[in-house]
Design a protein around this motif. Structure first.
Motif, short mmCIF file in Angstrom:
data_model
loop_
_atom_site.label_atom_id
_atom_site.label_comp_id
_atom_site.label_asym_id
_atom_site.label_seq_id
_atom_site.Cartn_x
_atom_site.Cartn_y
_atom_site.Cartn_z
N PHE A 522 0.83 -1.21 0.00
CA PHE A 522 0.00 0.00 0.00
C PHE A 522 0.86 1.26 0.00
CE2 PHE A 522 -1.91 3.38 2.66
CZ PHE A 522 -2.90 3.78 1.78
N GLU A 523 1.90 1.28 0.83
CA GLU A 523 2.75 2.46 0.89
C GLU A 523 3.49 2.68 -0.43
OE1 GLU A 523 5.15 2.25 4.41
OE2 GLU A 523 3.41 2.14 5.74
N MET A 524 3.87 1.59 -1.07
CA MET A 524 4.48 1.73 -2.39
C MET A 524 3.46 2.22 -3.42
SD MET A 524 7.67 1.21 -2.23
CE MET A 524 8.00 1.10 -4.00
N ASP A 525 2.21 1.77 -3.31
CA ASP A 525 1.16 2.28 -4.20
C ASP A 525 1.03 3.79 -4.08
OD1 ASP A 525 0.03 0.23 -5.80
OD2 ASP A 525 -1.01 -0.62 -4.08
N LEU A 526 1.11 4.30 -2.84
CA LEU A 526 1.01 5.74 -2.65
C LEU A 526 2.15 6.47 -3.36
CD1 LEU A 526 0.08 6.06 1.15
CD2 LEU A 526 -1.44 6.36 -0.82
N LEU A 527 3.33 5.85 -3.37
CA LEU A 527 4.50 6.51 -3.94
C LEU A 527 4.55 6.41 -5.46
CD1 LEU A 527 7.20 5.40 -1.33
CD2 LEU A 527 6.06 7.63 -1.50
N VAL A 528 4.03 5.32 -6.02
CA VAL A 528 4.12 5.14 -7.48
C VAL A 528 2.85 5.57 -8.20
CG1 VAL A 528 5.75 3.24 -7.23
CG2 VAL A 528 3.32 2.73 -7.46
N ARG A 529 1.82 5.98 -7.46
CA ARG A 529 0.60 6.45 -8.12
C ARG A 529 0.95 7.65 -8.98
NH1 ARG A 529 -4.19 9.28 -6.61
NH2 ARG A 529 -3.43 9.72 -4.51
N PRO A 530 0.64 7.61 -10.29
CA PRO A 530 1.15 8.62 -11.21
C PRO A 530 0.46 9.98 -11.05
CG PRO A 530 -0.31 7.12 -12.35
CD PRO A 530 -0.13 6.57 -10.97
N TYR A 531 1.07 10.97 -11.67
CA TYR A 531 0.50 12.31 -11.81
C TYR A 531 0.08 12.47 -13.27
CZ TYR A 531 2.36 13.57 -7.24
OH TYR A 531 2.62 13.64 -5.89
N VAL A 532 -1.13 12.96 -13.49
CA VAL A 532 -1.63 13.10 -14.85
C VAL A 532 -1.10 14.35 -15.53
CG1 VAL A 532 -3.76 14.34 -14.26
CG2 VAL A 532 -3.72 12.81 -16.25
N TYR A 533 -0.74 15.38 -14.71
CA TYR A 533 -0.14 16.60 -15.24
C TYR A 533 1.35 16.64 -14.86
CZ TYR A 533 -5.04 18.13 -15.44
OH TYR A 533 -6.38 18.21 -15.68
N ARG A 534 2.10 17.53 -15.51
CA ARG A 534 3.49 17.74 -15.12
C ARG A 534 3.49 18.65 -13.90
NH1 ARG A 534 5.95 20.51 -19.48
NH2 ARG A 534 5.82 18.54 -20.63
N GLU A 535 3.59 18.06 -12.75
CA GLU A 535 3.58 18.81 -11.50
C GLU A 535 4.51 18.12 -10.50
OE1 GLU A 535 -0.14 18.39 -9.16
OE2 GLU A 535 -0.87 17.22 -10.86
N PRO A 536 5.01 18.86 -9.51
CA PRO A 536 5.96 18.28 -8.56
C PRO A 536 5.34 17.15 -7.74
CG PRO A 536 6.01 20.68 -8.47
CD PRO A 536 4.82 20.30 -9.29
N PHE A 537 6.19 16.21 -7.36
CA PHE A 537 5.77 15.11 -6.49
C PHE A 537 5.42 15.67 -5.11
CE2 PHE A 537 7.07 12.16 -3.11
CZ PHE A 537 6.24 11.08 -3.40
N ARG A 538 4.32 15.20 -4.55
CA ARG A 538 3.91 15.60 -3.21
C ARG A 538 3.87 14.36 -2.33
NH1 ARG A 538 0.01 18.18 -6.48
NH2 ARG A 538 -1.73 16.95 -5.66
N LEU A 539 4.66 14.34 -1.29
CA LEU A 539 4.69 13.18 -0.41
C LEU A 539 3.35 13.05 0.32
CD1 LEU A 539 6.66 10.97 0.60
CD2 LEU A 539 7.10 12.45 2.59
N PRO A 540 2.67 11.91 0.18
CA PRO A 540 1.38 11.74 0.87
C PRO A 540 1.52 11.94 2.36
CG PRO A 540 1.73 9.99 -0.73
CD PRO A 540 3.02 10.74 -0.64
N SER A 541 0.49 12.50 2.97
CA SER A 541 0.54 12.87 4.39
C SER A 541 -0.05 11.82 5.31
CB SER A 541 -0.21 14.20 4.60
OG SER A 541 -1.57 14.06 4.21
N VAL A 542 -0.40 10.63 4.76
CA VAL A 542 -1.07 9.62 5.60
C VAL A 542 -0.11 8.89 6.50
CG1 VAL A 542 -2.91 9.27 3.93
CG2 VAL A 542 -0.86 7.86 3.80
#
Length: 641
Positions: A522-542
């Motif tokens: 699950f934690e890896m899913d949070l990290l590899v979930r893609p971004y649809v636009y060109r925008e900076p990576f945001r570390l999930p806060s969960v």
């Protein structure tokens, strides 16, 4: 000279009006008609303000308006028809297209006698109508494939045979029809007709019929015209691109032109049925040639009973499942098309089919609500199949959505809609991709059951995302492809943090949450979930318990995987990350995740939600273009999406 205006009302902006172009090219090829009429194409997206469209059409002061009618614009056309007949009572108006063909009694406003319906190919009927309107006394009974009111009676003339020799139809590209227009997305045909007879389809009014082809050299000349003018995209509007061996040659020629001119940037097509090897070859030609392309795999259902009901049992599922695996191994995007609820399909069989497709590593599942389309064989069997329909609320479109059949109740139909949102979030958008694969392969929870559980969770949710899903299902707005794009926009960008929290609240309520491997997945899913636009990576806060991510820059993050992840080794291998050695699993490995992506654009804040959703919908169909790149730190560089 009299004025003829061909009215095109497409779903999207800047679409080349091919059908109107064919009709103009065919009509003006006749010297008598070209000497008597001047022609114009008026193209406006169906979403444009209707008063503006009306004002533009009235300003043309046309003697003849020829309007194309489809489900996405039919209500708008009916409004325009009322306004035009009121404000231009002397103008002649011809309606054509699959929505109105053979349905004159429904669409012609009685007793107006200068409004007509075309029941066949538009070129012949437009030519015949214009010929008669030139005469001192028009005899509409001589116009083929025409319906009209005369002396209070509805008259329908004999249906013209299909045009078999397509050389009779001049090319609108090569005869200057489109010379004064600017469009960004081109459409072209290389043939007409479809040999299949799927009961839900009315492709070009020529299903279960012989395919007639345009000449090869003409097609190449049209491709020259399109690529020389810098069209960003091309849609090949054949019913089955790849059906003919020459389609490989034409695909290679398009790539040659792309190499020479830089255009088009992307190509879309409706793939041939029962020619998977050729389609894989064609899609690879496009992708290796630098075109954004994806392979549609039109299964529609995995239920043998449903496929028999809709006359699709002659299309082999096993072959297509093999095709999607081949494309996946080559790193080429594909998507499987399904329809819900087809006759013969139950909720259980639908869910089972989804599980089968996920186990075959399908890239993306696109599930269309079943629409009851005019003139299709299914329309005539509505009572036999127990089809209950409701009209989607719209002032523009006229979509009759199937909400129940003999095999599913209305409640079960809605459950299927909720299931698709769960599939779209967890599988297509990679919300729980690693988790779902791990749980299924360990025999803990099958794909379909996990998606069904999340669907129930969404139903009870109270955030913006869940409310959007609920409204879409209640209002049948989920029939619109734009809805899929809006969903991607929300969960991968505008409401990304809300969706992270939704996922976390769901997974920690599940029994399998006690499994540390599932938590790591699950934690890896949070990290590899893609971004649809060109925008900076945001570390999930969960919060992270099993892995410790380290943000490297605006787009990259790396993690050290725990030592006890042998069960996830095959999952990571699908990302191009092999285990350190035989039997060693992936534990202790450092993985870099890079979210730059290959074909992303920035979020266009000044453009409408519809414009951005259109982009997102295109990305959904070629999702590999935005997936992050994963690589082992310290190993030979061999990144893969």
């Amino acid at each position: 000279m009299k004025s003829v205006v061909f009215v095109d009302l497409p779903t999207y902006e800047n679409m080349l009006p091919l059908a109107a172009g064919y009709m103009q090219a065919y009509a003006q090829h006749d010297p008598k008609i070209s000497a008597s009429y001047r022609f114009e194409i008026a193209s406006f997206p169906a979403t444009m303000d209707r008063e503006h469209i009306l004002g533009e059409l009235l300003s043309r002061e046309a003697d003849v308006y020829a309007i194309g009618c489809y489900i996405w614009n039919s209500k708008l056309v009916q409004w325009l028809l009322r306004e035009l007949t009121s404000k231009r009572p002397d103008a002649h108006i011809l309606l054509g297209g699959p929505q109105v063909m053979k349905n004159a009694r429904r669409y012609l406003p009685e007793p107006v006698d200068n409004v007509y319906v075309c029941n066949g190919e538009g070129e012949l009927t437009v030519h015949g109508l214009l010929t008669q309107l030139m005469a001192d006394r028009a005899d509409l009974s001589l116009v083929p494939s025409l319906s009209f009111w005369e002396a209070g009676e509805l008259v329908t003339t004999e249906l013209a045979p299909r045009v078999k020799s397509l050389t009779e139809i001049p090319s609108p590209f090569l005869t200057g029809v489109f010379a004064e227009h600017e469009f960004s997305f081109a459409i072209m045909e290389t043939n007409r007709g479809c040999p299949f007879r799927c009961s839900f389809c009315y492709w070009g009014a020529a299903t279960n019929d012989k395919v007639h082809k345009f000449e090869l050299e003409r097609i190449k000349a049209e491709l020259d015209w399109i690529t020389d003018r810098g069209f960003a995209g091309l849609f090949i509007a054949d019913a089955n691109w790849g059906l003919a061996p020459r389609d490989v040659e034409l695909s290679e020629y398009l790539v040659e032109r792309k190499t020479l001119t830089g255009f088009p940037l992307m190509v879309n097509m409706a793939a041939a049925k029962n020619k998977p090897d050729r389609m894989a070859e064609i899609t690879e030609i496009f992708v290796r040639g630098g075109l954004m392309a994806t392979q549609p795999i039109s299964l529609q259902s995995l239920s043998a009973e449903a496929l028999k009901m809709v006359d699709r049992q002659n299309i082999r599922q096993e072959t297509y499942i093999s095709l999607q695996r081949t494309l996946r191994n080559k790193g080429i995007s594909s998507y499987v098309e399904l329809i819900w609820p087809l006759p013969g399909e139950s909720y259980a069989s639908f869910k089972e089919g989804v599980t089968t497709l996920c186990r075959s590593d399908a890239d993306t599942l696109i599930i269309y609500p079943q629409l009851l389309l005019n003139n299709t064989p299914m329309f005539a069997r509505q009572d036999e199949f127990g089809l209950q329909v409701e009209s989607a609320p719209s002032e523009v479109a006229e979509a009759d959505v199937v909400v129940a059949t003999k095999w599913v109740t209305r409640r079960e139909c809605q459950d299927g809609f909720w299931l698709y949102y769960a599939i779209h979030c967890l599988y297509n958008m990679r919300g729980l991709l690693l988790v779902s694969r791990y749980l299924d392969r360990q025999g803990v929870v099958p794909f379909g059951e996990l998606f069904a559980s999340f669907a129930e969770y969404l139903k009870a949710g109270d955030g913006d995302i869940c409310r959007f899903f609920s409204r879409s299902i209640d209002n049948l707005a989920n029939y619109d492809l734009m809805n899929t794009g809006i969903t991607a926009h929300m969960i991968l960008s505008s409401h990304r943090e809300e969706f992270d929290r939704l996922l976390f609240d769901f997974v920690r309520e599940q029994e399998w949450w006690a499994d540390p491997v599932a938590r790591t997945a699950f934690e890896m899913d949070l990290l590899v979930r893609p971004y649809v636009y060109r925008e900076p990576f945001r570390l999930p806060s969960v919060g992270f318990r099993e892995v410790e991510p380290e943000v490297l820059d605006d787009y990259a993050v790396q993690v050290v995987l725990p030592q006890d992840l042998t069960a996830l080794a095959t999952v990571f291998e699908e990302h191009g990350i092999s285990a350190p050695g035989d039997g060693e699993g992936v534990g202790g490995m450092t993985v870099r995740i890079d979210h730059r992506g290959r074909q992303k654009v920035p979020y266009m804040a000044r453009r409408s939600l519809e414009h951005n959703a259109n982009y997102c919908q295109g990305i959904v169909l070629r999702f590999r273009e935005v997936l992050p790149t994963l690589s082992r730190v310290g190993a030979d560089p061999n990144p893969s999406t």
